[in-house]
Design a protein around this motif. Structure first.
Motif, PDB file in Angstrom:
ATOM      1  N   ASP A  99       0.787  -1.123   0.037  1.00 19.96           N
ATOM      2  CA  ASP A  99      -0.146  -0.056   0.006  1.00 19.96           C
ATOM      3  C   ASP A  99       0.834   1.380  -0.073  1.00 19.96           C
ATOM      4  OD1 ASP A  99      -2.856  -1.311   0.431  1.00 19.96           O
ATOM      5  OD2 ASP A  99      -1.448  -2.255   1.917  1.00 19.96           O
ATOM      6  N   MET A 100       2.010   1.238   0.460  1.00 19.11           N
ATOM      7  CA  MET A 100       3.076   2.292   0.342  1.00 19.11           C
ATOM      8  C   MET A 100       4.291   1.909   0.093  1.00 19.11           C
ATOM      9  SD  MET A 100       3.473   5.762   2.864  1.00 19.11           S
ATOM     10  CE  MET A 100       3.968   4.755   4.467  1.00 19.11           C
ATOM     11  N   ASP A 127      -2.223   3.037  -7.126  1.00 20.36           N
ATOM     12  CA  ASP A 127      -2.714   3.840  -5.844  1.00 20.36           C
ATOM     13  C   ASP A 127      -1.701   3.562  -4.731  1.00 20.36           C
ATOM     14  OD1 ASP A 127      -3.435   1.284  -5.309  1.00 20.36           O
ATOM     15  OD2 ASP A 127      -5.418   1.858  -4.307  1.00 20.36           O
ATOM     16  N   THR A 128      -0.841   3.001  -5.007  1.00 15.40           N
ATOM     17  CA  THR A 128       0.380   3.009  -3.953  1.00 15.40           C
ATOM     18  C   THR A 128       0.834   4.163  -3.446  1.00 15.40           C
ATOM     19  OG1 THR A 128       1.038   0.676  -5.020  1.00 15.40           O
ATOM     20  CG2 THR A 128       2.632   1.790  -3.563  1.00 15.40           C
ATOM     21  N   ARG A 129       0.917   4.624  -2.414  1.00  8.82           N
ATOM     22  CA  ARG A 129       1.443   5.709  -1.818  1.00  8.82           C
ATOM     23  C   ARG A 129       2.828   5.803  -1.717  1.00  8.82           C
ATOM     24  NH1 ARG A 129      -3.789   4.230   0.203  1.00  8.82           N
ATOM     25  NH2 ARG A 129      -4.805   5.841   1.130  1.00  8.82           N
ATOM     26  N   GLN A 130       3.495   6.954  -2.331  1.00  9.72           N
ATOM     27  CA  GLN A 130       5.010   7.098  -2.462  1.00  9.72           C
ATOM     28  C   GLN A 130       5.411   8.018  -1.140  1.00  9.72           C
ATOM     29  OE1 GLN A 130       6.443   7.860  -6.660  1.00  9.72           O
ATOM     30  NE2 GLN A 130       3.990   8.012  -6.829  1.00  9.72           N
ATOM     31  N   LEU A 131       6.613   7.633  -0.558  1.00 11.26           N
ATOM     32  CA  LEU A 131       7.212   8.465   0.457  1.00 11.26           C
ATOM     33  C   LEU A 131       8.701   8.190   0.182  1.00 11.26           C
ATOM     34  CD1 LEU A 131       7.046  10.165   2.933  1.00 11.26           C
ATOM     35  CD2 LEU A 131       6.995   8.332   4.585  1.00 11.26           C
ATOM     36  N   PHE A 151       1.913   4.721   9.142  1.00 11.78           N
ATOM     37  CA  PHE A 151       0.986   4.010   8.486  1.00 11.78           C
ATOM     38  C   PHE A 151       0.066   2.933   8.616  1.00 11.78           C
ATOM     39  CE2 PHE A 151      -0.326   2.623   4.053  1.00 11.78           C
ATOM     40  CZ  PHE A 151      -0.942   3.865   3.595  1.00 11.78           C
TER      41      PHE A 151
END
Length: 375
Positions: A99-100, A127-131, A151
């Motif tokens: 998911d991220m 829709d994978t979150r990026q950080l 998260f």
């Protein structure tokens, strides 16, 4: 509750030994007035070999910041996917389960981040979150784990992939002749690592609490001077003494969690150098043996920046982990001076750990042996 699973670690195929490093220092800087001091400091780091993304002859050249950053991008794309795939396998997940992605690196710059390329090329969901985290240096490994924990706490069923990619050799600056620069030339190495934090299930460290702490007035002690030739590493001589103010922070966090920082079952910390570990032993009142994983990383790979914490964790897995419920501490230290700290317990110790293999591009070989939230 979020569980930090077994990491995957890869080191490049080009090896530079301590003897070769010292010979290079004497050959390249024969008339340096502090050469004897610099070589003595390098010998005292405890680093016996390092791995580089390029042959040493190429590493010593400086074709310019643009050319070096292109090397960073190419090598990251070449080396990261295999490590990511192995980390997913360790966590028994597939790309679509993530998911991220938290991507940490302080040795090259990409925009968009490598996270975008990974999503497009490895089958992660759109829709994978990026950080991406680029400016926490060696502390970023701990920060990545903590942000993944946060998260998963907000989204208990989520899974987060942590990736650390550090090619420190691309920051070699042949014109920097201070003792600190010469020391860093003999200390830092290159490596890539990845691990998954599972919101549910998994074998590893069940994360329970995390915290961040910045030592006031130390923001210029570890820094980059960004110039036309790239990143110039600045290291203040006071840095090795930073465990004196930071050790009480570790102890206070553990105390707030009802634990005794001097009596935990495992310790996985960033090893910037042997002084850091020696001082932690003194200030926490623990035996040197508790930092054996961090010392092994330093000896075999050098300081590999944000990768250190993940490699120490991989070595912990190699040893078989711990008994169910064993208590431990994870900590990364870096520019700021910043500490990123986590507390957790071992879970799933009954699962048989797989034999460690550290990937070397081109072949496989066995490895030589603040914010404060309670959940």
């Amino acid at each position: 509750m979020a569980t930090l699973c077994r990491p995957a670690v890869a080191v490049p195929e080009h090896v530079l030994t301590l003897a070769e490093t010292l010979e290079l220092a004497r050959t390249l800087h024969p008339d340096h007035p502090q050469l004897a001091l610099a070589t003595r400091l390098i010998e005292n780091t405890g680093v016996r070999k390092r791995h580089l993304v390029q042959p040493v002859e190429e590493t010593l050249r400086h074709p310019g910041f643009e050319a070096r950053n292109k090397v960073y991008e190419a090598e990251a794309r070449r080396r990261v996917p295999a490590v990511v795939q192995q980390a997913l396998e360790h966590a028994e997940l597939a790309p679509h389960d993530i998911d991220m992605i938290v991507y940490v690196s302080c040795t090259g710059f990409l925009m968009p981040s490598l996270t975008a390329w990974l999503i497009n090329s490895m089958g992660f969901r759109p829709d994978t979150r990026q950080l991406p985290i680029a400016q926490l240096g060696c502390a970023a490994g701990g920060s990545a784990i903590n942000r993944a924990h946060d998260f998963c706490t907000a989204r208990p069923a989520a899974n987060v992939l942590v990736v650390a990619c550090e090619f420190c050799s691309l920051s070699y600056q042949p014109t920097d002749l201070s003792v600190g620069s010469l020391l860093s030339n003999g200390l830092f190495g290159d490596a890539v690592a990845a691990a998954v934090v599972r919101g549910d299930g998994g074998t590893g460290i069940r994360l329970e609490r995390n915290a961040s702490h910045l030592v006031p007035g130390t923001e210029d002690w570890i820094a980059y001077s960004v110039r036309a030739t790239g990143f110039h590493f600045l290291l203040d001589k006071r840095v090795p003494g930073t465990m004196e103010p930071l050790a009480p922070v570790l102890a206070q966090l553990a105390d707030r969690h009802g634990w005794n920082a001097s009596d935990l079952d495992f310790y996985l910390v960033h090893a910037g150098g042997p002084r850091i570990l020696d001082d932690l032993c003194t200030h926490l009142g623990v035996a040197p043996h508790v930092f054996r994983f961090s010392r092994a990383t330093l000896t075999e790979y050098g300081n590999v920046a944000s990768v250190v914490v993940l490699d120490a964790l991989a070595r912990f897995f190699d040893e078989g982990g711990a008994v169910e419920g064993a208590k431990g501490l994870i900590a990364g230290f870096g520019p700021g001076i910043t500490a990123e700290i986590a507390l957790g317990r071992w879970t799933g110790a009954g699962s048989a750990p797989r034999r460690r293999t550290t990937t070397v591009i081109g072949r496989q070989r066995s490895a030589v042996a603040g914010l404060d939230r309670a959940h």
